[in-house]
Design a protein around this motif. Structure first.
Motif, PDB file in Angstrom:
ATOM      1  N   ALA A  52       9.987  -4.080  37.431  1.00 55.70           N
ATOM      2  CA  ALA A  52      10.205  -2.637  37.521  1.00 55.70           C
ATOM      3  C   ALA A  52      10.783  -2.114  36.213  1.00 55.70           C
ATOM      4  N   SER A  53      11.712  -2.851  35.622  1.00 54.28           N
ATOM      5  CA  SER A  53      12.304  -2.445  34.339  1.00 54.28           C
ATOM      6  C   SER A  53      11.270  -2.446  33.217  1.00 54.28           C
ATOM      7  N   MET A  54      10.414  -3.463  33.204  1.00 48.15           N
ATOM      8  CA  MET A  54       9.378  -3.526  32.162  1.00 48.15           C
ATOM      9  C   MET A  54       8.398  -2.369  32.305  1.00 48.15           C
ATOM     10  N   VAL A  55       8.006  -2.069  33.530  1.00 48.13           N
ATOM     11  CA  VAL A  55       7.072  -0.964  33.755  1.00 48.13           C
ATOM     12  C   VAL A  55       7.738   0.353  33.365  1.00 48.13           C
ATOM     13  N   ASP A  56       9.007   0.506  33.705  1.00 47.71           N
ATOM     14  CA  ASP A  56       9.738   1.721  33.340  1.00 47.71           C
ATOM     15  C   ASP A  56       9.817   1.903  31.827  1.00 47.71           C
ATOM     16  N   ALA A  57       9.763   0.799  31.084  1.00 44.56           N
ATOM     17  CA  ALA A  57       9.866   0.861  29.622  1.00 44.56           C
ATOM     18  C   ALA A  57       8.575   1.348  28.963  1.00 44.56           C
TER      19      ALA A  57
ATOM     20  N   GLN B  30       1.703   3.396  32.323  1.00 43.67           N
ATOM     21  CA  GLN B  30       2.720   3.006  33.299  1.00 43.67           C
ATOM     22  C   GLN B  30       2.138   3.029  34.706  1.00 43.67           C
ATOM     23  N   TRP B  31       1.373   4.070  35.012  1.00 46.26           N
ATOM     24  CA  TRP B  31       0.734   4.175  36.326  1.00 46.26           C
ATOM     25  C   TRP B  31      -0.247   3.017  36.546  1.00 46.26           C
ATOM     26  N   GLN B  32      -1.036   2.673  35.514  1.00 49.36           N
ATOM     27  CA  GLN B  32      -1.977   1.549  35.624  1.00 49.36           C
ATOM     28  C   GLN B  32      -1.234   0.243  35.916  1.00 49.36           C
TER      29      GLN B  32
ATOM     30  N   ALA C  47       1.108  -3.491  42.253  1.00 47.63           N
ATOM     31  CA  ALA C  47       1.192  -3.155  43.673  1.00 47.63           C
ATOM     32  C   ALA C  47      -0.061  -3.564  44.447  1.00 47.63           C
ATOM     33  N   GLY C  48      -1.216  -3.479  43.795  1.00 42.82           N
ATOM     34  CA  GLY C  48      -2.447  -3.647  44.547  1.00 42.82           C
ATOM     35  C   GLY C  48      -3.252  -4.901  44.282  1.00 42.82           C
TER      36      GLY C  48
ATOM     37  N   ASN D 260      -5.904 -10.111  31.635  1.00 46.81           N
ATOM     38  CA  ASN D 260      -5.489  -8.725  31.819  1.00 46.81           C
ATOM     39  C   ASN D 260      -4.445  -8.343  30.779  1.00 46.81           C
ATOM     40  N   TRP D 261      -4.502  -7.119  30.281  1.00 46.40           N
ATOM     41  CA  TRP D 261      -3.599  -6.658  29.233  1.00 46.40           C
ATOM     42  C   TRP D 261      -2.133  -6.761  29.633  1.00 46.40           C
ATOM     43  N   PHE D 262      -1.822  -6.602  30.933  1.00 47.32           N
ATOM     44  CA  PHE D 262      -0.423  -6.625  31.351  1.00 47.32           C
ATOM     45  C   PHE D 262       0.175  -8.022  31.208  1.00 47.32           C
ATOM     46  N   VAL D 263      -0.647  -9.055  31.317  1.00 41.56           N
ATOM     47  CA  VAL D 263      -0.145 -10.422  31.128  1.00 41.56           C
ATOM     48  C   VAL D 263       0.373 -10.578  29.699  1.00 41.56           C
ATOM     49  N   ASP D 264      -0.387 -10.107  28.728  1.00 41.02           N
ATOM     50  CA  ASP D 264       0.047 -10.183  27.336  1.00 41.02           C
ATOM     51  C   ASP D 264       1.260  -9.294  27.089  1.00 41.02           C
ATOM     52  N   PHE D 265       1.303  -8.130  27.723  1.00 41.13           N
ATOM     53  CA  PHE D 265       2.450  -7.233  27.614  1.00 41.13           C
ATOM     54  C   PHE D 265       3.700  -7.926  28.158  1.00 41.13           C
ATOM     55  N   PHE D 266       3.586  -8.509  29.350  1.00 39.56           N
ATOM     56  CA  PHE D 266       4.692  -9.240  29.967  1.00 39.56           C
ATOM     57  C   PHE D 266       5.151 -10.373  29.057  1.00 39.56           C
TER      58      PHE D 266
END
Length: 126
Positions: free
Chosen positions: A69-74, A81-83, A89-90, A98-104
Motif C-alpha cells: 500500500a505504501s509503495m502504491v501510494d508513492a 497508481q490506479w493500474q 487487487a484483481g 509485469n512492470w510492477f514486478v520491476d517497480f517493486f
C-alpha cells in the motif's frame, strides 16, 4: 533456517535464506512466466517480506499488505497508481515480466536475479 559458524547456531535472515536457496536451486530451472496469487503472497511471507497474517489477509480478504500500500501510494501518476491497485487487487496470477514486478524490485533494491529466484521458489509451492 540456521547455519553453524564456529560451533554456534545462527539464525539466517530472510535475505540470507533466500540467497542460500537461490544458490542451491538448479539454475537450469527456467523462470516461470506466472505464479499464482497464493504462491506470490506465500513466497513473500516465506521470505519475511510481509507477515503470514498479511499474506493470508491478501488472499482471504483481498487486503493489500501495508508495504505494498505504501509503495502504491508513492506512485505520483494517478493513472499508474490506479493500474497498480487494480493489478494487486484483481490478479489471479502474477506475471514475472509485469512492470510492477520491476517497480517493486527497484523499490526494495532487489536484483532481477533475485526476482527470478523468487518466481522459481514461488512456483515450487504446492
Amino acid at each position: 533456517m540456521q547455519k553453524i559458524v564456529n560451533g554456534e547456531t545462527i539464525e539466517l535472515t530472510a535475505e540470507e535464506e533466500a540467497d542460500f536457496l537461490a544458490s542451491v536451486m538448479p539454475l537450469s530451472l527456467p523462470t516461470p512466466e506466472f505464479i499464482s496469487r497464493r504462491q506470490f503472497y506465500q513466497e513473500l511471507a516465506n521470505r519475511e517480506m510481509i507477515t503470514k497474517e498479511e499474506a493470508l489477509a491478501a488472499i482471504v480478504a483481498n487486503t493489500l499488505p501495508s508495504e505494498f500500500a505504501s509503495m502504491v501510494d508513492a506512485i505520483l501518476d494517478e493513472d499508474i497508481q490506479w493500474q497498480a491497485r487494480m493489478l494487486l487487487a484483481g490478479a489471479t496470477e502474477f506475471k514475472r515480466s509485469n512492470w510492477f514486478v520491476d517497480f517493486f524490485a527497484a523499490m526494495k533494491s532487489l536484483s532481477s536475479e533475485y526476482m527470478d529466484g523468487f518466481w522459481r521458489a514461488g512456483a515450487l509451492l504446492d
